[in-house]
Motif scaffolding. Structure first.
Motif, PDB file in Angstrom:
ATOM      1  N   ALA A   1       0.807  -1.222   0.000  1.00  0.00           N
ATOM      2  CA  ALA A   1       0.000   0.000   0.000  1.00  0.00           C
ATOM      3  C   ALA A   1       0.839   1.270   0.000  1.00  0.00           C
ATOM      4  N   ASN A   2       2.163   1.114   0.152  1.00  0.00           N
ATOM      5  CA  ASN A   2       3.084   2.258   0.150  1.00  0.00           C
ATOM      6  C   ASN A   2       4.308   1.876  -0.666  1.00  0.00           C
ATOM      7  N   LEU A   3       4.097   1.791  -1.962  1.00  0.00           N
ATOM      8  CA  LEU A   3       5.110   1.241  -2.866  1.00  0.00           C
ATOM      9  C   LEU A   3       6.447   1.972  -2.779  1.00  0.00           C
ATOM     10  N   GLY A   4       6.426   3.305  -2.776  1.00  0.00           N
ATOM     11  CA  GLY A   4       7.665   4.097  -2.679  1.00  0.00           C
ATOM     12  C   GLY A   4       8.640   3.730  -3.771  1.00  0.00           C
ATOM     13  N   LEU A   5       9.878   3.429  -3.360  1.00  0.00           N
ATOM     14  CA  LEU A   5      10.917   3.052  -4.331  1.00  0.00           C
ATOM     15  C   LEU A   5      10.845   1.578  -4.696  1.00  0.00           C
ATOM     16  N   GLY A   6       9.859   0.866  -4.180  1.00  0.00           N
ATOM     17  CA  GLY A   6       9.659  -0.529  -4.560  1.00  0.00           C
ATOM     18  C   GLY A   6      10.629  -1.499  -3.915  1.00  0.00           C
ATOM     19  N   GLY A   7      11.293  -1.086  -2.844  1.00  0.00           N
ATOM     20  CA  GLY A   7      12.293  -1.947  -2.206  1.00  0.00           C
ATOM     21  C   GLY A   7      11.687  -3.205  -1.595  1.00  0.00           C
ATOM     22  N   HIS A   8      10.656  -3.017  -0.764  1.00  0.00           N
ATOM     23  CA  HIS A   8      10.009  -4.196  -0.181  1.00  0.00           C
ATOM     24  C   HIS A   8       9.367  -5.035  -1.286  1.00  0.00           C
ATOM     25  N   SER A   9       8.725  -4.358  -2.237  1.00  0.00           N
ATOM     26  CA  SER A   9       8.034  -5.091  -3.311  1.00  0.00           C
ATOM     27  C   SER A   9       8.999  -5.947  -4.117  1.00  0.00           C
TER      28      SER A   9
ATOM     29  N   ILE B   1       0.601   0.315  -4.591  1.00  0.00           N
ATOM     30  CA  ILE B   1      -0.145   1.582  -4.596  1.00  0.00           C
ATOM     31  C   ILE B   1       0.758   2.690  -4.070  1.00  0.00           C
ATOM     32  N   ASP B   2       0.749   3.829  -4.739  1.00  0.00           N
ATOM     33  CA  ASP B   2       1.396   5.013  -4.166  1.00  0.00           C
ATOM     34  C   ASP B   2       0.693   6.249  -4.702  1.00  0.00           C
ATOM     35  N   ARG B   3       0.556   7.260  -3.847  1.00  0.00           N
ATOM     36  CA  ARG B   3      -0.104   8.485  -4.297  1.00  0.00           C
ATOM     37  C   ARG B   3       0.880   9.440  -4.960  1.00  0.00           C
TER      38      ARG B   3
ATOM     39  N   PHE C   1       2.033  -2.249   4.788  1.00  0.00           N
ATOM     40  CA  PHE C   1       1.976  -0.787   4.901  1.00  0.00           C
ATOM     41  C   PHE C   1       3.330  -0.310   5.422  1.00  0.00           C
ATOM     42  N   ASP C   2       4.036   0.468   4.624  1.00  0.00           N
ATOM     43  CA  ASP C   2       5.289   1.084   5.075  1.00  0.00           C
ATOM     44  C   ASP C   2       5.027   2.589   5.017  1.00  0.00           C
ATOM     45  N   LEU C   3       4.463   3.107   6.108  1.00  0.00           N
ATOM     46  CA  LEU C   3       3.808   4.421   6.077  1.00  0.00           C
ATOM     47  C   LEU C   3       4.808   5.569   5.977  1.00  0.00           C
TER      48      LEU C   3
ATOM     49  N   PRO D   1      13.332   9.877  -1.270  1.00  0.00           N
ATOM     50  CA  PRO D   1      13.385  10.985  -2.242  1.00  0.00           C
ATOM     51  C   PRO D   1      12.472  12.144  -1.873  1.00  0.00           C
ATOM     52  N   GLN D   2      11.324  11.841  -1.258  1.00  0.00           N
ATOM     53  CA  GLN D   2      10.445  12.955  -0.868  1.00  0.00           C
ATOM     54  C   GLN D   2      11.180  13.862   0.127  1.00  0.00           C
ATOM     55  N   LEU D   3      11.938  13.268   1.035  1.00  0.00           N
ATOM     56  CA  LEU D   3      12.678  14.067   2.013  1.00  0.00           C
ATOM     57  C   LEU D   3      13.907  14.727   1.404  1.00  0.00           C
TER      58      LEU D   3
ATOM     59  N   SER E   1      -4.493   6.821  -3.717  1.00  0.00           N
ATOM     60  CA  SER E   1      -4.286   6.844  -2.269  1.00  0.00           C
ATOM     61  C   SER E   1      -4.673   5.474  -1.725  1.00  0.00           C
ATOM     62  N   SER E   2      -3.940   5.019  -0.729  1.00  0.00           N
ATOM     63  CA  SER E   2      -4.304   3.741  -0.112  1.00  0.00           C
ATOM     64  C   SER E   2      -5.692   3.834   0.529  1.00  0.00           C
ATOM     65  N   GLY E   3      -6.165   5.070   0.763  1.00  0.00           N
ATOM     66  CA  GLY E   3      -7.531   5.248   1.252  1.00  0.00           C
ATOM     67  C   GLY E   3      -8.557   4.655   0.286  1.00  0.00           C
TER      68      GLY E   3
END
Ligand SMILES: C[S@@+](CC[C@H](N)C(=O)[O-])C[C@H]1O[C@@H](n2cnc3c(N)ncnc32)[C@H](O)[C@@H]1O
Length: 321
Positions: free
Chosen positions: A36-44, A59-61, A107-109, A114-116, A86-88
């Motif tokens: 639900a928090n794909l991000g850079l896809g590391g866990h995926s 999923i990522d917003r 969920f890796d909230l 990169p956003q930071l 959104s995961s919502g």
């Protein structure tokens, strides 16, 4: 592009534990997992590599996260469905993907590296940048809009509830006074205002005083808690018997919501004193973690950003008839 270089040395948080907890649920012939928090896809990426029959819905917003992970996970393109949402909206995403029932959810909230690290996204008080903080760059609400248009009362509530800022009223008051002189449009000016609003004695302890205000604004801009409030129950409802959920949260508000959602489903809801427990009242889930698990010292030495991580997990042990 070399994807390892592209991940900036990014290490997925508590990766081994996440894999270990989800593995029993993903052992079937055609398992489905939602990140639900794909991000850079590391866990995926690690999940796809570990389970050759796995289908992953990511999923990522943040449109940049989807773009990046689409490239990174291209070797697994036939086993992935990546969705900008959104995961919502998790229940709708699953329906549209034709996979309303899932075996695992992760969920890796919170925010991604990169956003930071990309100053212009306006998440970090350590860079001077426009006050933005949108994960989904197509949405209208920005931190600048919040800071310059919300009432003193609304600002104080956000700072108190989402930032746990002791001096919420003082910070909100100074924001109102300063914005009357000139709109507050940069991260640096906001960080300076917060610093000036905090009493000098407190300023000397506990890190950068802007941290709590920036966290609060980020949560408000991205409606992070309401997304989690919708997403986690939707994922739990979609889990099949034996299905597992793992949640990594990074501040006490996320962790509290997670704990509440999981413990509510792991309790017998029958009235006390019933001689025989009724199936309808029996818990649907069992906790896989005792309290919240923390990253090891070794992981923290490698990856200081894992410092605030709290991991909770649960397994579905009963389905409704
Ligand atoms: C900590 S990062 C995930 C990192 C990822 N696990 C990895 O290994 O690369 C969190 C991600 O969640 C996304 N995000 C935060 N809230 C979201 C929401 N409500 N819906 C969808 N994505 C969200 C952010 O845009 C960010 O990319």
């Amino acid at each position: 592009m070399d994807d390892n270089v592209g991940t900036g040395g990014h290490v997925p948080v508590m990766l081994e534990r996440v894999l270990e907890l989800l593995a029993p649920a993903l052992a079937g012939p055609a398992p489905v997992v939602v990140d639900a928090n794909l991000g850079l896809g590391g866990h995926s990426e690690a999940l796809l590599a570990a389970h050759p029959a796995l289908h992953l819905i990511g999923i990522d917003r943040d449109p940049f996260a989807i773009e990046f992970s689409t490239r990174r996970l291209s070797p697994y393109a036939d086993r992935t469905t990546l969705v900008h949402a959104s995961s919502g909206d998790l229940a709708e995403v699953l329906d549209q993907a034709g996979r309303p029932v899932i075996d695992g959810a992760l969920f890796d909230l919170g925010v991604s590296s990169p956003q930071l690290d990309e100053a212009e996204r306006g998440f970090a008080y350590s860079y001077d940048a426009p006050l933005d903080m949108r994960m989904d760059t197509s949405q209208e609400l920005t931190a600048e809009r919040v800071v310059n248009t919300y009432s003193a009362g609304e600002l104080a509530r956000i700072l108190r509830d989402y930032g746990e800022e002791r001096f919420a009223q003082r910070v909100a008051g100074l924001i109102i006074r300063e914005r009357a002189k000139e709109a507050i449009t940069s991260t640096k000016r906001l960080a300076d205002i917060v610093r000036d609003a905090i009493p000098a004695a407190t300023r000397r302890t506990g890190g950068n005083p802007a941290k709590r205000t920036f966290q609060a604004l980020r949560i408000e801009v991205n409606a992070e808690l309401s997304a989690l409030e919708a997403a986690l129950p939707a994922a739990l409802d979609a889990l099949t018997l034996g299905g597992r959920v793992v949640v990594l949260s990074y501040h006490s508000l996320e962790d509290r919501l997670t704990k509440q959602a999981l413990t509510a489903r792991t309790k017998d809801t029958g009235p006390p004193g019933l001689p025989v427990p009724l199936p309808a009242h029996q818990p649907r889930f069992r906790l896989l973690t005792r309290g919240a698990e923390l990253p090891s010292d070794e992981e923290l030495a490698r990856n200081p950003r894992a410092a605030s991580a709290r991991l909770r997990a649960a397994e579905r042990i009963r389905v409704d008839d």
